[in-house]
Design an enzyme around this catalytic site. Structure first.
Site, mmCIF file in Angstrom:
data_model
loop_
_atom_site.group_PDB
_atom_site.id
_atom_site.type_symbol
_atom_site.label_atom_id
_atom_site.label_comp_id
_atom_site.label_asym_id
_atom_site.label_seq_id
_atom_site.Cartn_x
_atom_site.Cartn_y
_atom_site.Cartn_z
ATOM 1 N N LYS A 188 0.858 -1.175 0.000
ATOM 2 C CA LYS A 188 0.000 0.000 0.000
ATOM 3 C C LYS A 188 0.897 1.228 0.000
ATOM 4 O O LYS A 188 1.601 1.493 0.969
ATOM 5 C CB LYS A 188 -0.923 0.008 1.214
ATOM 6 N N LYS B 59 -2.185 -1.784 -3.688
ATOM 7 C CA LYS B 59 -3.021 -0.585 -3.678
ATOM 8 C C LYS B 59 -2.130 0.649 -3.738
ATOM 9 O O LYS B 59 -1.195 0.728 -2.924
ATOM 10 C CB LYS B 59 -3.866 -0.569 -2.400
#
Length: 332
Positions: free
Chosen positions: A204, A256
């Site tokens: 992320k 992500k």
């Protein structure tokens, strides 16, 4: 140009592009409704859905409209729904206590959706504190104002338990704390929730594309998250995070954002034997919608192209705000 050996060129790849039926037959990657997961926001204390200005078509749901959205996703063939709770501002504090309240908005929403769709739709929950803290960070702060990794893990263990008690199928720890997957796995197992899966937010990145999401959750973020989310310049770091998450018991892993990190997604997909997810985040959604609204791109084609690119890079599952719409389009 003719030769004694026939017509040049002899190899004509265009033969396989001649008709829609031909292109469909030889397609190497196909989107399916079961590839898709719908992220959804539910806000406490509202009587009507609240539109998110930077994400046209996306709202902060009431409890009732969330239940309806879950049913619509199920009927369209979507695989799962990822729930984000938005508490009343007065309930936010430094420790994010609304996030571990059994009657907090996310836990209530999990129970609502579970009552509506049962086990027919995979119910996932965001396991993070940023929605619930008055400073907007993903963890509790120390005396110097820094995110305290180990103190935050204790809060995550509590969150995992209350979300599992509410009936969630999958928890998604998104805070990027060191050791979070292992602590959450232990907390689930020790409280009789061995069947609850962990979707690790493995890679992320500290991205500029989260902007609209912060409106969606009403974030009060002060500063940035660069001390715990990953540096966009780094690749090896993601693979190290991947190895740690798998060793700690992750059932699934995620990259992500999606589109700016397709190279990371491909490397992760090649390296693992667990399902791989990618999150097409708010800024990715907003860019397409804004460009389409200005007449600069074909909206529907752009949506399908972006999702196909994510699938081609190796994602087994894609979190996208277009999930229900696209699933309806894909169904025969």
């Amino acid at each position: 140009m003719s030769t004694t050996y026939g017509t040049f060129p002899g190899a004509r790849p265009r033969r396989l592009r001649t008709t829609p039926a031909m292109r469909r037959m030889v397609a190497e990657h196909r989107l399916h409704p079961a590839d898709l997961i719908l992220p959804a926001f539910v806000r406490e204390g509202i009587a009507e859905p609240v539109p998110i200005s930077a994400m046209p078509g996306v709202v902060q749901h009431t409890r009732d409209t969330l239940r309806k959205a879950a049913v619509e996703a199920l009927e369209a063939g979507v695989a799962g729904i990822m729930l984000f709770g938005v508490p009343e501002d007065a309930k936010k504090d430094g420790a994010g206590t609304a996030g571990t309240d059994p009657d907090g908005i996310l836990q209530v929403a999990i129970r609502d959706v579970k009552a509506e769709v049962g086990d027919d739709l995979v119910i996932m929950s965001d396991l993070c504190l940023d929605e619930y803290t008055d400073h907007g960070h993903c963890g509790v702060l120390d005396a110097a104002g820094r995110v305290d990794n180990d103190a935050t893990l204790e809060r995550y263990a509590e969150m995992a338990q209350v979300q599992a008690d509410a009936g969630v199928h999958v928890v998604g720890p998104s805070g990027m704390m060191d050791g979070q997957v292992g602590v959450i796995r232990d907390a689930l197992d020790q409280t009789g929730h061995e069947d609850v899966s962990v979707l690790a937010y493995t890679a992320k990145y500290a991205s500029a594309f989260y902007g609209p999401f912060r409106e969606a959750i009403g974030s009060a973020l002060q500063g940035d998250r660069k001390t715990y989310q990953q540096d966009p310049a780094n690749v090896r770091e993601s693979l190290r995070e991947l190895a740690l998450d798998l060793a700690e018991g992750a059932d699934m892993v995620m990259v992500k954002p999606a589109l700016p990190y397709l190279d990371i997604l491909a490397k992760v997909a090649e390296a693992v034997d667990v399902p791989v997810a990618a999150y097409q985040i708010s800024g990715e959604y907003a860019m397409v919608e804004a460009a389409a609204a200005n007449g600069w791109i074909d909206r529907d084609r752009a949506i399908m192209e972006t999702l196909t690119g994510i699938k081609r890079a190796g994602a087994n599952m894609i979190l996208t705000y277009w999930a229900t719409e696209v699933a309806r389009e894909l169904r025969p």
